[in-house]
Design a protein around this motif. Structure first.
Motif, short mmCIF file in Angstrom:
data_model
loop_
_atom_site.label_atom_id
_atom_site.label_comp_id
_atom_site.label_asym_id
_atom_site.label_seq_id
_atom_site.Cartn_x
_atom_site.Cartn_y
_atom_site.Cartn_z
N GLN A 18 -58.88 -5.22 11.31
CA GLN A 18 -59.75 -6.38 10.74
C GLN A 18 -58.91 -7.57 10.54
N SER A 19 -59.58 -8.79 10.46
CA SER A 19 -58.72 -9.97 10.11
C SER A 19 -57.82 -9.69 8.75
N LEU B 279 -56.75 -21.45 20.42
CA LEU B 279 -56.19 -20.91 19.04
C LEU B 279 -57.14 -19.41 18.78
N LEU B 280 -56.62 -18.94 17.75
CA LEU B 280 -57.38 -17.68 17.06
C LEU B 280 -58.72 -18.19 16.58
N MET C 141 -56.44 -15.55 9.61
CA MET C 141 -55.51 -16.26 8.61
C MET C 141 -54.34 -17.21 9.40
N THR C 142 -54.19 -16.62 10.52
CA THR C 142 -53.19 -17.58 11.17
C THR C 142 -54.04 -18.81 11.75
N VAL D 269 -60.41 -17.83 20.70
CA VAL D 269 -59.86 -16.52 21.36
C VAL D 269 -59.63 -15.56 20.00
N SER D 270 -60.21 -14.19 20.48
CA SER D 270 -60.28 -13.23 19.29
C SER D 270 -58.98 -12.50 18.89
N THR D 271 -58.15 -12.38 19.89
CA THR D 271 -56.86 -11.86 19.60
C THR D 271 -55.72 -12.22 20.18
N MET D 272 -54.50 -12.12 19.55
CA MET D 272 -53.00 -13.00 20.22
C MET D 272 -52.87 -12.31 21.63
#
Length: 308
Positions: free
Chosen positions: A129-130, A197-198, A203-204, A225-228
């Motif tokens: 999760q986030s 960006l995420l 939080m990032t 975007v959902s993931t790094m």
């Protein structure tokens, strides 16, 4: 019922041996004490449980009925005791970890890989999760440990730092060259580029939004975007400028596949670490994991060079 538990053990032993003297030997109590316990149980149930014969004692019809249930109960207790002993001997347990997808791949996996080798019987459940959601699950006691960015106001959350991470902006040289040809404003990259960006749950992203707002950096074309992982891959195919964590793209930077975008103001580094609730009684599995990562503190980050 509670006061009769010891009486049921006497009843069960006498029924199994069929003899009061043998039951007394097994239970290490006197024969009169055995007889007294049986009488007390019979009085409480208002039935006769045993009849005497030349070879000892025999269950009555009522005694047979009671024995069926008592036998199941003692079997369940014995099974429970055996299971507890096995758990202690093998170190069996269950560990619930909360972590974002990004931190799971790049930071948690190195810890888990070694932890599983030394604790193969601990079942591990991972909630991806986030960071914000992970912190909420932690406070609701739905997970044991969270791998998160250091919270500003912990509120009864103990945080063990694993080290710092650094946010940077990257792209390919090809993207920058093409951007320069289109706009002729290479110095104003953020306003003209596709900024990746995420999403806002992360939080990032909130941290970077605060940075952009604080320094009045304008953006006109934003891709969430959902993931790094996707941010890194999208930047590698020249889709835009991505905000990523330096430690996760060291290889691409070293090989020139990605280049770092110079910033007018530095982005402050952030602490990443494991967190758990203070003053909460922990299971053996949780204590083992906390002890493990404390002895291996910095394992994931120390394997990656950090720029000063």
């Amino acid at each position: 019922m509670e006061q009769n538990l010891s009486l049921y053990r006497v009843f069960y032993t006498v029924a199994n041996t069929g003899n009061i003297s043998k039951a007394a030997e097994q239970l290490f109590i006197s024969q009169p004490a055995i007889s007294k316990s049986i009488r007390k149980l019979e009085q409480s149930l208002d039935v006769t449980l045993f009849s005497r014969n030349s070879r000892g004692v025999q269950l009555t019809e009522e005694g047979e009925i009671l024995y069926t249930y008592v036998q199941k109960a003692f079997f369940s207790l014995q099974t429970g005791e055996s299971r507890i002993k096995k758990i202690n001997e093998l170190g069996i347990g269950h560990l619930h970890i909360g972590v974002s997808t990004t931190l799971c791949k790049f930071m948690l996996l190195p810890y888990l890989q070694e932890f599983i080798k030394t604790h193969p019987h601990i079942k591990i459940t991972i909630e991806c999760q986030s960071t914000n959601h992970t912190l909420q699950l932690l406070k609701e006691n739905k997970i044991d440990v969270g791998l998160i960015g250091e919270p500003e106001r912990p509120h009864h959350v103990h945080f063990d730092s694993l080290g710092e991470i650094e946010d940077i902006f990257v792209s390919t040289k090809t993207y920058l060259n093409n951007l320069s040809l289109r706009t002729n404003h290479r110095d104003d990259i953020f306003r003209n580029a596709t900024l990746m960006l995420l999403d806002k749950e992360n939080m990032t992203r909130q941290y970077i939004d605060d940075y952009l707002a604080a320094h009045r950096i304008e953006t006109n074309n934003l891709l969430e975007v959902s993931t790094m992982d996707l941010l890194i891959e999208f930047s590698k195919i020249s889709l835009g400028v991505a905000c990523v964590i330096r430690q996760f793209v060291e290889k691409e930077l070293a090989e020139g596949e990605l280049v770092e975008i110079p910033l007018p103001f530095p982005i402050h580094r952030r602490n990443i670490g494991f967190a758990y609730l203070d003053n909460l009684q922990q299971t053996t599995a949780v204590r083992e994991f906390i002890e493990f990562y404390n002895t291996k503190q910095g394992l994931a980050l120390n394997k990656l060079p950090v720029h000063s």
